[in-house]
Scaffold this motif. Structure first.
Motif, short mmCIF file in Angstrom:
data_model
loop_
_atom_site.label_atom_id
_atom_site.label_comp_id
_atom_site.label_asym_id
_atom_site.label_seq_id
_atom_site.Cartn_x
_atom_site.Cartn_y
_atom_site.Cartn_z
N GLU A 299 -11.33 23.40 -3.74
CA GLU A 299 -11.35 24.67 -4.47
C GLU A 299 -9.98 25.35 -4.43
N VAL A 300 -9.27 25.18 -3.34
CA VAL A 300 -7.91 25.71 -3.24
C VAL A 300 -6.99 24.93 -4.17
N ALA A 301 -7.11 23.62 -4.14
CA ALA A 301 -6.24 22.76 -4.96
C ALA A 301 -6.38 23.04 -6.44
N LYS A 302 -7.58 23.39 -6.87
CA LYS A 302 -7.83 23.61 -8.29
C LYS A 302 -7.15 24.85 -8.83
N ARG A 303 -6.66 25.72 -7.95
CA ARG A 303 -5.96 26.93 -8.40
C ARG A 303 -4.54 26.62 -8.87
N ALA A 304 -4.08 25.40 -8.64
CA ALA A 304 -2.73 25.01 -9.07
C ALA A 304 -2.74 24.56 -10.52
N SER A 305 -1.57 24.64 -11.15
CA SER A 305 -1.46 24.19 -12.54
C SER A 305 -1.40 22.68 -12.63
N HIS A 306 -1.03 22.02 -11.54
CA HIS A 306 -1.01 20.55 -11.50
C HIS A 306 -1.64 20.09 -10.18
N LEU A 307 -2.42 19.04 -10.23
CA LEU A 307 -3.14 18.59 -9.05
C LEU A 307 -2.94 17.09 -8.85
N TYR A 308 -2.57 16.70 -7.63
CA TYR A 308 -2.47 15.29 -7.26
C TYR A 308 -3.43 15.02 -6.11
N GLU A 309 -4.41 14.15 -6.35
CA GLU A 309 -5.37 13.81 -5.30
C GLU A 309 -4.89 12.55 -4.60
N MET A 310 -4.69 12.65 -3.28
CA MET A 310 -4.21 11.52 -2.51
C MET A 310 -5.25 10.42 -2.47
N ARG A 311 -4.80 9.23 -2.68
CA ARG A 311 -5.71 8.08 -2.67
C ARG A 311 -5.55 7.32 -1.35
N TYR A 312 -6.55 6.47 -1.06
CA TYR A 312 -6.42 5.56 0.07
C TYR A 312 -5.53 4.39 -0.34
N LEU A 313 -4.86 3.80 0.63
CA LEU A 313 -4.01 2.65 0.34
C LEU A 313 -4.88 1.43 0.07
N ASN A 314 -4.40 0.59 -0.84
CA ASN A 314 -5.14 -0.65 -1.09
C ASN A 314 -4.87 -1.66 0.03
N VAL A 315 -5.50 -2.81 -0.05
CA VAL A 315 -5.42 -3.80 1.03
C VAL A 315 -3.98 -4.24 1.28
N GLN A 316 -3.24 -4.54 0.20
CA GLN A 316 -1.87 -5.02 0.37
C GLN A 316 -0.98 -3.93 0.94
N GLU A 317 -1.14 -2.71 0.46
CA GLU A 317 -0.34 -1.60 0.98
C GLU A 317 -0.65 -1.36 2.46
N SER A 318 -1.92 -1.49 2.83
CA SER A 318 -2.31 -1.32 4.23
C SER A 318 -1.66 -2.39 5.11
N ARG A 319 -1.68 -3.62 4.63
CA ARG A 319 -1.03 -4.70 5.39
C ARG A 319 0.46 -4.43 5.57
N ASN A 320 1.10 -4.01 4.49
CA ASN A 320 2.55 -3.77 4.54
C ASN A 320 2.89 -2.63 5.52
N LEU A 321 2.04 -1.58 5.51
CA LEU A 321 2.31 -0.45 6.39
C LEU A 321 2.17 -0.86 7.86
N VAL A 322 1.10 -1.57 8.20
CA VAL A 322 0.91 -2.02 9.58
C VAL A 322 2.05 -2.95 9.99
N HIS A 323 2.45 -3.84 9.09
CA HIS A 323 3.54 -4.76 9.38
C HIS A 323 4.83 -4.00 9.71
N LYS A 324 5.14 -2.99 8.89
CA LYS A 324 6.36 -2.20 9.14
C LYS A 324 6.28 -1.45 10.45
N MET A 325 5.10 -0.94 10.79
CA MET A 325 4.94 -0.22 12.04
C MET A 325 5.17 -1.12 13.24
N VAL A 326 4.71 -2.35 13.15
CA VAL A 326 4.73 -3.25 14.30
C VAL A 326 6.02 -4.05 14.38
N PHE A 327 6.47 -4.56 13.26
CA PHE A 327 7.59 -5.51 13.28
C PHE A 327 8.86 -5.01 12.59
#
Length: 878
Positions: A299-327
């Motif tokens: 309800e707060v977000a809708k008061r803006a003139s533009h709205l971006y809803e954050m999405r969950y990362l897909n499988v490949q993006e999740s793998r890449n993020l964990v890889h960067k964190m670890v290695f």
């Protein structure tokens, strides 16, 4: 908290065992208790995190027994010290230790039962080892904490966010006129703040807007605090706003933003009405200004003139993020790829959890068996918030025991609170969370703990220093929520905002609210023996509302910087167990001599707050030279009596533990004083020149003998009736360990700069108010080889001769009030490490030369370089 309770008890016992004139029976008894505690500490040190379930009941028993033993011992010691005149130190006066022994003899029965309990626990530990029920860490599995800024920076937070970043940056830089709002919305942990920060710090965005500001709104933040946060961000300083009204604060904000194209980020907005109120303070300059708000409330977000809803990362993006964190940029071993992909998938694309699991895997064994163990313990619950909290509970169980109390302590801080590294480590030390290491100071060990928690992504770095050190840090609000839950479960901390039942083993109290209606429950009755060890105020309570503090006889930490005292609250000197005191008060009187009662005091911080002025000067008593445990003395202005003059033949001891001293006035650095402070690391000093005193009488050349000194700030002032003071003597000398140096008002010739340039470890140099004088400065080859930040503030310098080889490590150049300097040498732009040139109130030709350097850097493709022009509390990124 089993480990933390044992560690604290162990340090108390070691303090006792160093007392002289103990009876043989007493010594044997305490030695026996110390041996049991040391055995259990060593066991927990090498116990594998995979034992957490098997040890849970044992740890509860250890914690209870250690808390009770320490309470009995410390309360006896405290009672005895208070019963004396207050000027004695039980460590140096044998008759006092004899009386303490007599009192302890009466409590041996209770302590004997505790030893029996610890014996039973130790026997059970031995049996579990014999049955191979407990895994032990091998030395090779103990991974050191990464120590560099680059290691954390390389754990890229941009994985999977490129599309969102590009779209929002394009939106913010599109041609338009009216003030607009864009909201970034999503559940906690999905990456809203990360995206906003990446945009806010982007060089394209920095160059597009005249003014930028960031403020955290969060839950229950009053408008007044939001406006103060905005002003601090706009000014680039932690400005003391005092008790200014909302109207006055809003006027100041509007004045800075007027006629400028600005970008305001409001992080974690949760209330529509507050959003509308704060937004009304921002002028619409019809020049393309923007507000970015992050929120988890749709309800707060809708008061803006533009709205971006954050999405969950897909499988490949999740793998890449964990890889960067670890290695990082290294390859993942083939044997770990399959199980690593399963772990990434199990995190359900939630960035916060992916980052936390990545931090866990980075710091743990790189074995298939352990990674399968991690996979089997990641929650499969799909409800976002509880899914994260359940997984965080597992991640916490995998922490080494020595890090757990330090992590849970972050829950004491308010939501979204940013704390300085130096303060946090001092608090950890005072609370005895840090295990002593003979080769390092407690503060150095504490910083290693902090870096370890940062590498695990459990603590967030908010700001880095130019020397690559952590400057400020905070904790994600979901992790803070976990800390509060876990701390309550382990009887560790209390958030007075919620005020649950106060229990006997409560250790930490965080006061986030007005106490007027809460005092009866906090004060309780005088016959209730509370064992609280730390009280931190974050709300501006009245000094009259905190008298209940004196009930907490075993208090170690009193952090009351948000409360303004008219004078030093002398009643706290009866709390002889205090190790850390931070107060805001008007020091119009001398400190009471009775402060010497605080024989355990390690840190004393006095902040003048709104009373900040030349007249707010602290006068330390001679007895300060008897307080041998002092580690940090911090004031805005203080007179420290010279030891032999002050004590006049009385007994005093070297302050061998003293690491930080500042700001002291007109102090003489004789060899006698140097011997008193052999381990000083940070020193802030001021000198007021009266036109008669010879500079040589202060022995500035002796600074070179402060062999451990790393930070030095020297300020020189003329008395108001003297137009110009004499320049400092040329034999001014500095120790080679020095990393940060600030000089002000010295009036030394540029020709003598070599004494500074030859410091091989110097990383930060700030020259203020004619620190050096003369029309020309020419650098010499081989000087300033590690310098990263150079600030020149108010100088008569006209010509600066330098080439790219002179300052090979420079990252930031700041020139302020340099009206006579006509040109920045073009060679400055050729320094490969240079990131920013900042100009404040400088000549037009100097600004032109900086812009020419920037144009050349842009032509060469160096988009990360920027020139920042600051004018009257605002900045304009060129």
């Amino acid at each position: 908290m089993a480990y933390a309770s044992l560690l604290s008890l162990n340090q108390t016992l070691e303090q006792i065992l160093h007392l002289d004139d103990q009876t043989e029976q007493h010594h044997i008894f305490m030695r026996s208790l110390h041996e049991k505690v040391s055995f259990l500490l060593s066991f927990l040190d090498v116990s594998s995190p995979q034992n957490s379930d098997k040890l849970r009941d044992l740890e509860g028993g250890i914690r209870a027994a250690a808390y009770e033993a320490e309470y009995i011992i410390e309360s006896s010691m405290s009672n005895q010290i208070v019963s004396e005149s207050g000027s004695h130190d039980y460590r140096t006066e044998p008759h006092m230790s004899n009386q303490i022994v007599l009192e302890w003899d009466q409590k041996f029965e209770r302590l004997q039962k505790i030893i029996q309990e610890l014996n039973s626990i130790s026997d059970e530990v031995v049996k579990m080892r014999e049955r191979n029920e407990i895994q032990v860490l091998l030395p090779s599995n103990s991974l050191p904490a990464a120590s560099s800024k680059s290691r954390s920076t390389n754990k890229s937070a941009t994985v999977g966010l490129d599309r969102e970043l590009m779209e929002i940056k394009k939106l913010l830089t599109k041609p338009h006129s009216e003030l607009e709002v864009v909201s970034i919305v999503g559940m906690g942990g999905v990456g809203k703040t990360t995206v906003a920060k990446l945009i806010y710090n982007d060089s394209l965005i920095a160059n597009h807007f005249d003014v930028r500001a960031w403020v955290v709104v969060s839950q229950d933040y009053p408008d007044q605090e939001v406006l103060k946060g905005l002003l601090n961000s706009l000014r680039g300083t932690n400005h003391e706003s005092g008790e200014e009204s909302i109207e006055k604060l809003a006027e100041n904000v509007s004045k800075i933003l007027k006629d400028k194209r600005y970008l305001i980020v409001m992080d974690d907005v949760r209330d529509i009405e507050q959003l509308n109120r704060v937004k009304s303070f921002f002028p619409d300059n019809n020049n393309g200004s923007w507000i970015i708000l992050t929120t988890r409330i749709s309800e707060v977000a809708k008061r803006a003139s533009h709205l971006y809803e954050m999405r969950y990362l897909n499988v490949q993006e999740s793998r890449n993020l964990v890889h960067k964190m670890v290695f990082g940029e290294e390859h993942c071993p083939r044997k770990l790829k399959k199980i690593g992909n399963k772990i990434a998938w199990q995190c359900r694309g939630l960035p916060l959890l992916l980052v936390l699991i990545g931090g866990l895997l980075y710091k743990s064994e790189k074995t298939v068996s352990y990674w399968h163990y991690v996979l089997s313990n990641i929650s499969v619950i799909t409800d976002g918030k509880f899914f994260i909290l359940d997984s965080v509970s597992f991640i916490y169980s995998q922490l080494p025991h020595h890090l757990r109390a330090c992590f849970l302590y972050m829950g004491v801080l308010p939501e979204d609170y940013e704390i300085r590294r130096s303060k946090l480590t001092k608090l950890w030390v005072a609370n005895r969370f840090i295990k002593p290491d003979r080769s390092k100071s407690l503060e150095e060990v504490a910083e290693e703990y902090l870096k370890d928690l940062v590498d695990r992504n459990l603590i967030l770095v908010r700001e880095w220093s130019y020397s690559g050190e952590i400057k400020t840090c905070s904790i994600h609000d979901i992790l803070r929520e976990f800390c509060l839950m876990k701390a309550e479960e382990e009887k560790f901390s209390l958030d007075v905002e919620y005020l649950p039942e106060v229990h006997d083993n409560l250790r930490q109290v965080s006061i986030l609210t007005d106490l007027k209606n809460q005092i009866p429950r906090l004060a309780l009755t005088h016959d209730r023996d509370l064992r609280i060890r730390s009280v931190t105020f974050f709300f501006r309570n009245s000094p009259n509302d905190i008298h209940f503090i004196t009930n907490f006889r075993l208090l170690r930490v009193l952090d009351a910087l948000t409360i303004r005292f008219e004078e030093f609250p002398v009643e706290i000197v009866e709390l002889v167990n205090l190790r850390y005191i931070a107060l805001t008060c008007w020091m119009k009187h001398r400190f009471p001599a009775s402060i010497a009662k605080l024989c355990n005091l390690e840190t004393l911080i006095i902040n003048p707050g709104k009373f900040r002025s030349i007249f707010n000067t602290s006068f330390l008593p001679p007895e300060i030279w008897k307080m041998s445990r002092l580690r940090h003395l911090l004031f805005v202005r203080s007179y420290l009596p010279y030891p032999t003059d002050a004590l006049k033949g009385e007994t005093f001891v070297p302050l061998e533990n003293l690491q930080t001293l500042g700001n002291v006035i007109n102090f003489r650095w004789t060899k006698e004083v140097l011997d008193m402070m052999p381990n000083l690391k940070k020193l802030v000093i001021s000198y007021e020149h009266d036109g008669r005193t010879e500079w040589s009488s202060y022995f500035f050349d002796n600074f070179v003998h402060l062999h451990q000194l790393e930070v030095l700030k020297c300020f020189f002032f003329a008395k108001c009736y003297i137009k110009y003071q004499d320049p400092l003597p040329v034999n001014f000398a500095f120790p080679q360990k020095l990393k940060r140096l600030t000089l002000s008002g010295c009036r030394i010739s540029w020709e003598n700069m070599t004494v500074v340039g030859s410091l091989s470890n110097l990383e930060v140099l700030k020259l203020k108010f004619h620190a050096f004088e003369g029309p020309e400065w020419e650098l010499n080859k081989g000087e300033f080889c590690r310098l990263k930040l150079l600030l020149i503030h108010m100088t008569d310098l006209q010509l600066w001769r330098v080439n790219e080889t002179h300052l090979p490590s420079l990252q930031r150049l700041s020139l302020r009030y340099c009206y006579n300097l006509v040109w920045i040498p073009s060679a400055i732009g050729d320094i490969p490490t240079l990131e920013e040139i900042e100009l404040y109130e400088c000549s037009t030709s100097l600004v032109t030369s900086a812009q020419i350097i920037q144009e050349e850097q842009e032509r060469l493709g160096n988009d990360g370089f920027q020139v920042v022009l600051k004018v009257k509390d605002t900045d304009i990124s060129s």
